[in-house]
Structures are given as structure tokens and as C-alpha cells.
Motif scaffolding. Structure first.
Motif, PDB file in Angstrom:
ATOM      1  N   LEU A  48      26.383 -37.742 -33.152  1.00 36.07           N
ATOM      2  CA  LEU A  48      25.886 -36.364 -33.265  1.00 36.07           C
ATOM      3  C   LEU A  48      24.698 -36.282 -34.213  1.00 36.07           C
ATOM      4  O   LEU A  48      23.720 -35.582 -33.937  1.00 36.07           O
ATOM      5  CB  LEU A  48      27.001 -35.423 -33.736  1.00 36.07           C
ATOM      6  CG  LEU A  48      28.059 -35.057 -32.713  1.00 36.07           C
ATOM      7  CD1 LEU A  48      29.207 -34.315 -33.376  1.00 36.07           C
ATOM      8  CD2 LEU A  48      27.456 -34.240 -31.591  1.00 36.07           C
ATOM      9  N   ILE A 107      29.764 -32.633 -26.616  1.00 45.55           N
ATOM     10  CA  ILE A 107      31.005 -32.417 -27.377  1.00 45.55           C
ATOM     11  C   ILE A 107      31.779 -31.198 -26.889  1.00 45.55           C
ATOM     12  O   ILE A 107      32.813 -30.855 -27.456  1.00 45.55           O
ATOM     13  CB  ILE A 107      30.752 -32.289 -28.895  1.00 45.55           C
ATOM     14  CG1 ILE A 107      29.844 -31.100 -29.208  1.00 45.55           C
ATOM     15  CG2 ILE A 107      30.235 -33.588 -29.465  1.00 45.55           C
ATOM     16  CD1 ILE A 107      29.798 -30.735 -30.681  1.00 45.55           C
ATOM     17  N   CYS A 115      38.577 -27.319 -33.995  1.00 46.48           N
ATOM     18  CA  CYS A 115      37.143 -27.601 -33.931  1.00 46.48           C
ATOM     19  C   CYS A 115      36.478 -26.628 -32.973  1.00 46.48           C
ATOM     20  O   CYS A 115      36.666 -26.705 -31.769  1.00 46.48           O
ATOM     21  CB  CYS A 115      36.893 -29.027 -33.468  1.00 46.48           C
ATOM     22  SG  CYS A 115      35.139 -29.431 -33.323  1.00 46.48           S
ATOM     23  N   PRO A 117      32.659 -25.702 -32.909  1.00 51.44           N
ATOM     24  CA  PRO A 117      31.305 -25.759 -33.455  1.00 51.44           C
ATOM     25  C   PRO A 117      30.550 -24.457 -33.213  1.00 51.44           C
ATOM     26  O   PRO A 117      30.655 -23.855 -32.144  1.00 51.44           O
ATOM     27  CB  PRO A 117      30.655 -26.903 -32.686  1.00 51.44           C
ATOM     28  CG  PRO A 117      31.779 -27.698 -32.140  1.00 51.44           C
ATOM     29  CD  PRO A 117      32.902 -26.736 -31.921  1.00 51.44           C
ATOM     30  N   CYS A 125      35.615 -28.927 -38.402  1.00 50.70           N
ATOM     31  CA  CYS A 125      35.694 -29.392 -37.018  1.00 50.70           C
ATOM     32  C   CYS A 125      36.391 -30.741 -37.031  1.00 50.70           C
ATOM     33  O   CYS A 125      35.777 -31.768 -37.299  1.00 50.70           O
ATOM     34  CB  CYS A 125      34.303 -29.489 -36.408  1.00 50.70           C
ATOM     35  SG  CYS A 125      34.324 -29.957 -34.665  1.00 50.70           S
ATOM     36  N   ALA A 136      28.635 -31.484 -35.977  1.00 49.19           N
ATOM     37  CA  ALA A 136      28.929 -30.680 -34.788  1.00 49.19           C
ATOM     38  C   ALA A 136      28.265 -29.309 -34.881  1.00 49.19           C
ATOM     39  O   ALA A 136      27.725 -28.798 -33.897  1.00 49.19           O
ATOM     40  CB  ALA A 136      30.436 -30.532 -34.609  1.00 49.19           C
TER      41      ALA A 136
END
Length: 180
Positions: A48, A107, A115, A117, A125, A136
Motif C-alpha cells: 500500500l 484492498i 478495517c 479505510p 485498520c 490503507a
């Protein structure tokens, strides 16, 4: 065409890590870690961060250089004008959207009660038992960079198309005509 795929390796890493984690019986919302590599969550967090870096740099103008290199290689690899223009258009569209939305979409299947985001960076998360929160949350806000990056990508295609058509027309005029 590897040059086209290279910037999107972080998203591929996230998807493959998730696939292997799922095959190993791990679930994104579980409290226990997932031993894919060192840690599935660790791999995803690093990917990420890399995806965020790529998207940020593309928005800063790397898209122009990257697309110019891709267009040059397309010109070297394909003879017909329509094929070159079609490929350059496809690559431009990919570079106009994927660097900004790819990390977030990669994701989306990991969202779980632990989680979620968001652009505000609110909340932790936890994925596969570990926190990937900061990374994230950052990739969700990356979508706004499309405002800078997409015009660059489309502009590079427009310049390429104009130059390619002019070169093609000049080459046709200068080609010897058969006597008949």
C-alpha cells in the motif's frame, strides 16, 4: 508491455497476498496473524505504501515521462498507425485511472468490521490480525490525485496521436509510388 504493468506491481502484490492468505485459511477480519511470508498484513502495508508512492508520483508528473516511454516503445514495436494509436490510448487510460484508484480497489475486499479505510484516517485498520491503518487510509485519499494525473495522461496521448499521424502522412508522401 512490462513497462505498462510495472507501476501496478503493488496492487498485484496485495491481490496475490490476499489470495494466498485465503488459500491458507486466513480471514481479513480475524484477530490472529496470517503467516503468508513474514506476515500478510506487513506485506499488504508495504505494498500500500508503494502504491501510494506510485500514485503520488504519477500525479506529480511521472505519468508524462512514463507514458512517453510507453509510447516510444509502442512506436518501435507496432507498424500500423491504428494499432499504435489504439495501444497508446489504452495505456493512457490505464495511467489516467489505475495509479489513483488501483491501491484503493486492491484492498476493497479486505474491508471488515475492524478495517474501514477512509479519507479522514479515522480508526484503525486491522487486516489479518495486524494494523495496516495509516497506509490503507492514505490510498483512499489518493483518488483525488486523478484531477492532476488524468489530464497529463490524456494530454500525452493527444500529443502522441498528433505526432504519429503527422509522421505517418509524411512517410506516405515520401514513399516511392509504383510506376504503372
Amino acid at each position: 508491455m512490462l513497462l505498462v504493468v510495472f507501476p501496478f506491481v503493488p496492487e498485484l502484490v496485495i491481490l496475490l497476498t490476499s489470495l494466498f492468505a485465503g488459500l491458507s485459511g486466513c480471514r481479513p477480519g480475524s484477530d490472529t496473524g496470517c503467516p503468508v511470508g513474514s506476515s500478510a498484513a506487513e506485506i499488504i502495508r508495504h505494498a500500500l505504501e508503494a502504491g501510494f508512492l506510485v500514485g503520488s508520483r504519477f500525479g506529480d508528473g511521472l505519468a508524462a515521462l512514463w507514458l512517453a516511454a510507453c509510447c516510444w516503445l509502442i512506436t518501435l514495436g507496432w507498424l500500423r498507425l491504428w494499432t499504435r494509436l489504439l495501444l497508446a490510448f489504452a495505456v493512457s487510460l490505464i495511467c489516467a485511472f489505475v495509479p489513483y484508484f488501483g491501491p484503493m480497489l486492491s484492498i476493497s475486499h479486505l474491508v471488515n468490521p475492524k478495517c474501514s479505510p477512509n479519507e479522514g484516517g479515522v480508526g484503525d485498520c486491522f487486516v489479518y490480525g495486524n494494523d495496516v491503518g495509516g497506509a490503507a487510509h492514505k490510498v483512499v485519499s489518493l483518488g483525488w490525485r486523478i484531477i492532476e494525473g488524468a489530464p497529463i495522461a490524456i494530454g500525452i496521448f493527444a500529443v502522441y496521436a498528433i505526432v504519429a499521424v503527422i509522421i505517418e502522412l509524411r512517410a506516405r508522401r515520401q514513399a516511392p509510388r509504383p510506376m504503372g
